[in-house]
Design a protein around this motif. Structure first.
Motif, PDB file in Angstrom:
ATOM      1  N   PRO A  42       0.780  -1.245   0.000  1.00 30.60           N
ATOM      2  CA  PRO A  42       0.000   0.000   0.000  1.00 30.60           C
ATOM      3  C   PRO A  42       0.809   1.292   0.000  1.00 30.60           C
ATOM      4  N   ALA A  43       1.941   1.339   0.722  1.00 31.74           N
ATOM      5  CA  ALA A  43       2.726   2.574   0.790  1.00 31.74           C
ATOM      6  C   ALA A  43       3.314   2.961  -0.569  1.00 31.74           C
ATOM      7  N   ARG A  44       3.397   2.004  -1.491  1.00 32.92           N
ATOM      8  CA  ARG A  44       3.956   2.290  -2.820  1.00 32.92           C
ATOM      9  C   ARG A  44       2.889   2.765  -3.798  1.00 32.92           C
ATOM     10  N   GLN A  45       1.620   2.695  -3.397  1.00 33.91           N
ATOM     11  CA  GLN A  45       0.530   2.924  -4.339  1.00 33.91           C
ATOM     12  C   GLN A  45       0.022   4.367  -4.320  1.00 33.91           C
ATOM     13  N   ARG A  46      -0.253   4.877  -5.499  1.00 36.78           N
ATOM     14  CA  ARG A  46      -0.900   6.179  -5.649  1.00 36.78           C
ATOM     15  C   ARG A  46      -1.887   6.088  -6.806  1.00 36.78           C
ATOM     16  N   PHE A  47      -3.150   6.411  -6.501  1.00 38.55           N
ATOM     17  CA  PHE A  47      -4.206   6.366  -7.511  1.00 38.55           C
ATOM     18  C   PHE A  47      -4.685   7.779  -7.815  1.00 38.55           C
ATOM     19  N   THR A  48      -4.943   8.040  -9.090  1.00 37.60           N
ATOM     20  CA  THR A  48      -5.514   9.326  -9.485  1.00 37.60           C
ATOM     21  C   THR A  48      -6.668   9.092 -10.450  1.00 37.60           C
ATOM     22  N   LEU A  49      -7.591  10.062 -10.460  1.00 30.82           N
ATOM     23  CA  LEU A  49      -8.693  10.020 -11.415  1.00 30.82           C
ATOM     24  C   LEU A  49      -8.172  10.425 -12.781  1.00 30.82           C
ATOM     25  N   PRO A  50      -8.840  10.032 -13.851  1.00 26.48           N
ATOM     26  CA  PRO A  50      -8.426  10.491 -15.189  1.00 26.48           C
ATOM     27  C   PRO A  50      -8.422  12.022 -15.231  1.00 26.48           C
ATOM     28  N   LYS A  51      -7.380  12.578 -15.790  1.00 28.43           N
ATOM     29  CA  LYS A  51      -7.234  14.038 -15.839  1.00 28.43           C
ATOM     30  C   LYS A  51      -8.290  14.647 -16.752  1.00 28.43           C
ATOM     31  N   LYS A  52      -8.949  15.691 -16.238  1.00 30.08           N
ATOM     32  CA  LYS A  52      -9.985  16.374 -17.003  1.00 30.08           C
ATOM     33  C   LYS A  52      -9.412  17.608 -17.677  1.00 30.08           C
ATOM     34  N   ASP A  53     -10.103  18.062 -18.701  1.00 27.87           N
ATOM     35  CA  ASP A  53      -9.670  19.260 -19.407  1.00 27.87           C
ATOM     36  C   ASP A  53      -9.655  20.448 -18.452  1.00 27.87           C
ATOM     37  N   GLY A  54      -8.578  21.220 -18.492  1.00 28.29           N
ATOM     38  CA  GLY A  54      -8.478  22.400 -17.641  1.00 28.29           C
ATOM     39  C   GLY A  54      -7.789  22.151 -16.317  1.00 28.29           C
ATOM     40  N   GLU A  55      -7.624  20.876 -15.948  1.00 33.91           N
ATOM     41  CA  GLU A  55      -6.949  20.564 -14.688  1.00 33.91           C
ATOM     42  C   GLU A  55      -5.434  20.609 -14.878  1.00 33.91           C
ATOM     43  N   LYS A  56      -4.745  21.215 -13.916  1.00 31.83           N
ATOM     44  CA  LYS A  56      -3.289  21.243 -13.966  1.00 31.83           C
ATOM     45  C   LYS A  56      -2.711  19.869 -13.642  1.00 31.83           C
TER      46      LYS A  56
END
Length: 305
Positions: A42-56
């Motif tokens: 778990p400490a190695r894991q990072r999840f992100t949502l799909p990047k949306k238009d306009g998001e940095k």
């Protein structure tokens, strides 16, 4: 529900996706991936949502949240990043502080090892006060690591251990070499005594600031809080203010170029952190939609910064 977990390249981390309960949390998702890929604890894991238009940058999933908080449903896709081998914050802090404590002490107590070509004179009072201050500072930091600080993250990349230890241990040897050198010429004693007294005041103030920061919010709460009390009523990063002031006093009390180099490097890094924290607090507490407005304060070193 089943979630599709992909790398930035688009390759699936677990072919066919990962099955989790409808009410699963981020921690449940981490456990499911760890079960499917034991290397990815778990400490190695990072999840992100799909990047949306306009998001940095894409939104990262936070611990303590449910997947439903991000409107994730069956068939949703998440981007995964392997953070690499991790190590605990307290472990890194212990070694990066224990090292300079020992390194500096070796130069003071065993000068014959480091200056074999010189006749070793009796220690000057300034050299003794310098080693006492140095050891006290790092002993305080080790104490704070285990009994004061509350870490928002449990681990960091293991490479930070080598980088941080290299910085602290290297500067400890550099500063200690010149202050404990047989040819060292101490500055006027009275002035140095006053400077060391001020430096100890800064150490005590720095400790008090860390206690105030640790008590800002209950354990487990991660929301930002406006620091208050003592010098925090005027300075966003008052703990850095006292840290830098104490080491500046040490540098002037010993009058060594390497001590000034040490505090210059440290002050630069603290300034970067302080500026980012100040901006983050001002953005979070903007006075809009019922939010409190962040009060006007110096960032770190009034009246300069």
């Amino acid at each position: 529900m089943k979630l599709k977990i992909v790398q930035r390249s688009g390759k699936e981390v677990v072919p066919g996706g990962i099955e989790v309960a409808d009410g699963a949390t981020v921690a449940d998702l981490q456990a499911a991936l760890y079960k499917a890929r034991p290397k990815l604890y778990p400490a190695r894991q990072r999840f992100t949502l799909p990047k949306k238009d306009g998001e940095k940058k894409p939104v990262a999933l936070a611990m303590g949240k449910r997947l439903s908080d991000y409107d994730l449903a069956d068939g949703a896709q998440l981007t995964f990043k392997d953070l690499g081998p991790q190590i605990g914050y307290s472990t890194v802090f212990f070694w990066e502080y224990f090292g300079p404590l020992v390194t500096y002490s070796l130069f003071y107590f065993f000068p014959g090892v480091f200056y074999p070509s010189y006749k070793i004179p009796l220690k000057d009072t300034i050299q003794t006060l310098a080693v006492a201050y140095w050891v006290f500072h790092y002993a305080k930091r080790i104490f704070e690591t285990f009994f004061v600080h509350r870490f928002s993250h449990g681990t960091m990349p293991i490479m930070n251990l080598y980088k941080n230890c290299g910085y602290y241990w290297g500067f400890a040897a550099l500063v200690a070499y010149y202050i404990n050198h047989p040819l060292y010429t101490p500055p006027p004693h009275l002035l140095s005594y006053l400077l060391f007294a001020f430096a100890m005041f800064c150490q005590a103030s720095n400790l008090y600031c860390h206690i105030l920061l640790a008590n800002l919010r209950p354990p487990g709460q991660t929301a930002y809080v406006i620091p208050r009390g003592y010098a925090f009523d005027y300075i966003t990063c008052a703990n850095y203010t006292f840290e830098i002031s104490g080491w500046l006093a040490f540098a002037f009390a010993t009058r060594t170029l390497t001590a000034f180099l040490f505090i210059s490097a440290g002050a630069y890094q603290m300034a970067v952190w302080a500026k980012a924290k100040h901006a983050r607090l001002r953005k979070t507490f903007d006075g809009k939609e019922g939010r409190e407005k962040y009060p006007k304060r110096w960032i770190m070193l009034p009246p300069i910064f």
